[in-house]
Design a protein around this motif. Structure first.
Motif, mmCIF file in Angstrom:
data_model
loop_
_atom_site.group_PDB
_atom_site.id
_atom_site.type_symbol
_atom_site.label_atom_id
_atom_site.label_comp_id
_atom_site.label_asym_id
_atom_site.label_seq_id
_atom_site.Cartn_x
_atom_site.Cartn_y
_atom_site.Cartn_z
ATOM 1 N N THR A 132 58.682 51.729 21.374
ATOM 2 C CA THR A 132 58.911 52.082 22.775
ATOM 3 C C THR A 132 57.568 52.250 23.465
ATOM 4 O O THR A 132 56.610 52.761 22.873
ATOM 5 N N ASN B 119 58.327 49.741 31.214
ATOM 6 C CA ASN B 119 59.087 50.301 30.089
ATOM 7 C C ASN B 119 59.512 49.189 29.148
ATOM 8 O O ASN B 119 60.083 48.186 29.587
ATOM 9 N N ASP B 120 59.229 49.379 27.859
ATOM 10 C CA ASP B 120 59.676 48.470 26.802
ATOM 11 C C ASP B 120 60.393 49.273 25.721
ATOM 12 O O ASP B 120 59.967 50.373 25.360
ATOM 13 N N ASP B 121 61.482 48.710 25.211
ATOM 14 C CA ASP B 121 62.220 49.317 24.101
ATOM 15 C C ASP B 121 62.682 48.176 23.190
ATOM 16 O O ASP B 121 63.570 47.402 23.556
#
Length: 492
Positions: free
Chosen positions: A312, A333-335
């Motif tokens: 994340t 935002n990265d997940d």
């Protein structure tokens, strides 16, 4: 009196055999069972029940000779025979003839009338039951609890965060260093866990059991915030714009020390990488070889493993530099998750040797089956008054799921040394190694070739599909874990 003397001899021999068995039950007889796979029967240790042992054979021969003489004389002195007591016996019961004191299996040697005038035949009498002797005690069930001190293989990824001195851009070709991520960035550290193992021996040669192990979540984190006055912070990438086509960085904190204000960008970033692992097995064990102080078993059964890695990233930066774009806020935002689930069978061999209270065991086997792999990524990015757009920095869409299934194998080895502290309690120390040949990891599948226009949302937030970072397909590689086991074994 002659007959009673021989009956005493018979009782002494039978009692001696019973005493030996009971002593074996209560003392250290070199049990081979020191782990879930290592539950054993003591029949193959210390000649307790070894067919090659000369001592039991000699005792049995002596008993048979005395029994033959007693039976022969019973034809003439039936009224003087007395029931022999089995000292220390317990367990199963055998039928006995009360009238003559002779077990049913020997009753055909008695006389019908008492004076033998009517010929010899079975003696009529009411049946009763008497205890028989146990030759050796067998371990029928086990339970093992182990603490795992394992070390997962180191994992690599693209550089995720870069740092540079104040006044210098956080770009890798400008002297910046990788602060988080990069080559051999994660793993390699101690990861604690546990393993539980239990089962039951269904016969001298065959048993069934199951075990479950799990490692605690491994976590690597990076958190930073600043305004660039003490050093610049950024997310490095390779600009795929045909004009730039060089190292670049998404600036989180930076100050060039010039212009109307000293600070150009200020913000914060948080990155987190995790790894979770577990295994579950159901197995059977079949004795192949057995002898004094050793046993070799064939192991077979079902295997399931789970390996999951997560990443994340959340970053926010504000342009404070005077001029066009001042006050703009950028959000990213990265997940991303890479999940591996193995389903298959296992075959192998277990060899155990024991001497006194010490036991050494070696287990080698291989797991064969399918590795189901799932890649899931979701992300978003936004700028100032623009609505958040689908896709983060490395996650190229709002949500993307890709699934594959491949044949995989996983060799496993374990060596264990155990010491019996109590008749049914042992403590062990061992070393374990497991390797999977086909594992999906996040670091192998991140593309750092990113178009700058995609990141800064040029064109009032509209993004051309061609600007999105391209997903290159699932790449896999081998992965292993190894370490020390500390265990306690309880046998029933």
């Amino acid at each position: 009196m002659k007959t009673k003397w021989k009956m005493l001899t018979l009782a002494a021999l039978l009692s001696a055999g019973t005493t030996t068995a009971n002593a074996a039950d209560d003392g250290y007889v070199g049990d081979l069972g020191e782990d879930a796979y290592y539950a054993d029967s003591t029949d193959y240790v210390n000649d307790l029940y070894n067919e090659d042992s000369a001592a039991p054979a000699a005792a049995e021969s002596a008993i048979e000779e005395v029994v033959e003489e007693v039976v022969e004389e019973a034809q003439y002195y039936p009224s003087e025979l007395e029931t022999v007591s089995y000292v220390g016996d317990g367990g199963e019961y055998a039928q006995q003839n009360v009238g003559s004191g002779i077990p049913t299996s020997l009753a055909s040697y008695g006389c019908q009338t008492g004076d033998c005038n009517g010929g010899c035949g079975p003696v009529a009498a009411a049946p009763v039951y008497m205890p028989t002797r146990r030759v050796a005690k067998q371990t029928s069930a086990w339970l093992t609890a182990e603490a795992l001190l394992w070390f997962p293989q180191v994992r690599s990824t693209v550089p995720l965060v870069s740092q540079n001195t104040a006044g210098a851009l956080p770009e890798l070709d400008q002297g910046a260093t990788v602060a988080f991520g990069g080559q051999d960035a994660f793993g390699g550290d101690l990861q604690a866990g546990f393993r539980l193992d239990g089962g039951v021996m269904l016969s001298e040669d065959f048993g069934m059991g199951g075990r479950f192990w799990m490692l605690g979540e491994a976590e690597d984190t990076y958190n930073a915030s600043g305004d660039g006055t003490t050093g610049s912070i950024g997310i490095p990438y390779f600009d795929s714009d045909l004009i730039a086509n060089q190292e670049n960085a998404l600036i989180i904190a930076y100050s060039d020390g010039t212009g109307a204000g000293d600070v150009d960008f200020q913000g914060q970033i948080a990155v987190r990488s995790t790894l979770e692992m577990y295994g579950a097995e159901g197995y059977g064990r079949l004795r192949l070889l057995g002898g004094k102080g050793y046993r070799s078993d064939f192991i077979g059964g079902f295997s399931h493993f789970g390996i999951e890695e997560g990443l994340t990233l959340a970053a926010t930066t504000t342009q404070t530099e005077v001029g066009a774009g001042q006050g703009d806020v950028y959000r990213f935002n990265d997940d991303i998750t890479a999940e591996n689930k193995f389903y298959g069978g296992q075959i192998g061999f277990l060899t155990t040797v024991g001497r006194g209270a010490w036991t050494l065991s070696a287990l080698t086997k291989v797991h064969l089956g399918n590795m189901d792999q799932t890649w899931t990524s979701r992300g978003s990015r936004g700028r100032a008054a623009f609505a958040d757009q689908a896709g983060g920095i490395f996650a190229n869409n709002a949500e993307q799921t890709i699934e594959e299934s491949n044949f995989s194998f996983a060799p496993e080895a374990n060596i264990k040394l155990a010491y019996k502290m109590r008749p049914n309690v042992s403590f062990s120390v061992g070393y374990s190694f497991i390797m999977w040949d086909d594992v999906l990891m996040i670091g192998d599948n991140l593309n750092r070739d990113i178009n700058t226009g995609y990141l800064v949302l040029d064109g009032a937030g509209a993004v051309d599909a061609a600007e999105r970072p391209q997903f290159l397909g699932l790449e896999t590689d081998s992965f292993f874990v190894h370490g020390v086991d500390l265990g306690c074994v309880i046998q029933f």
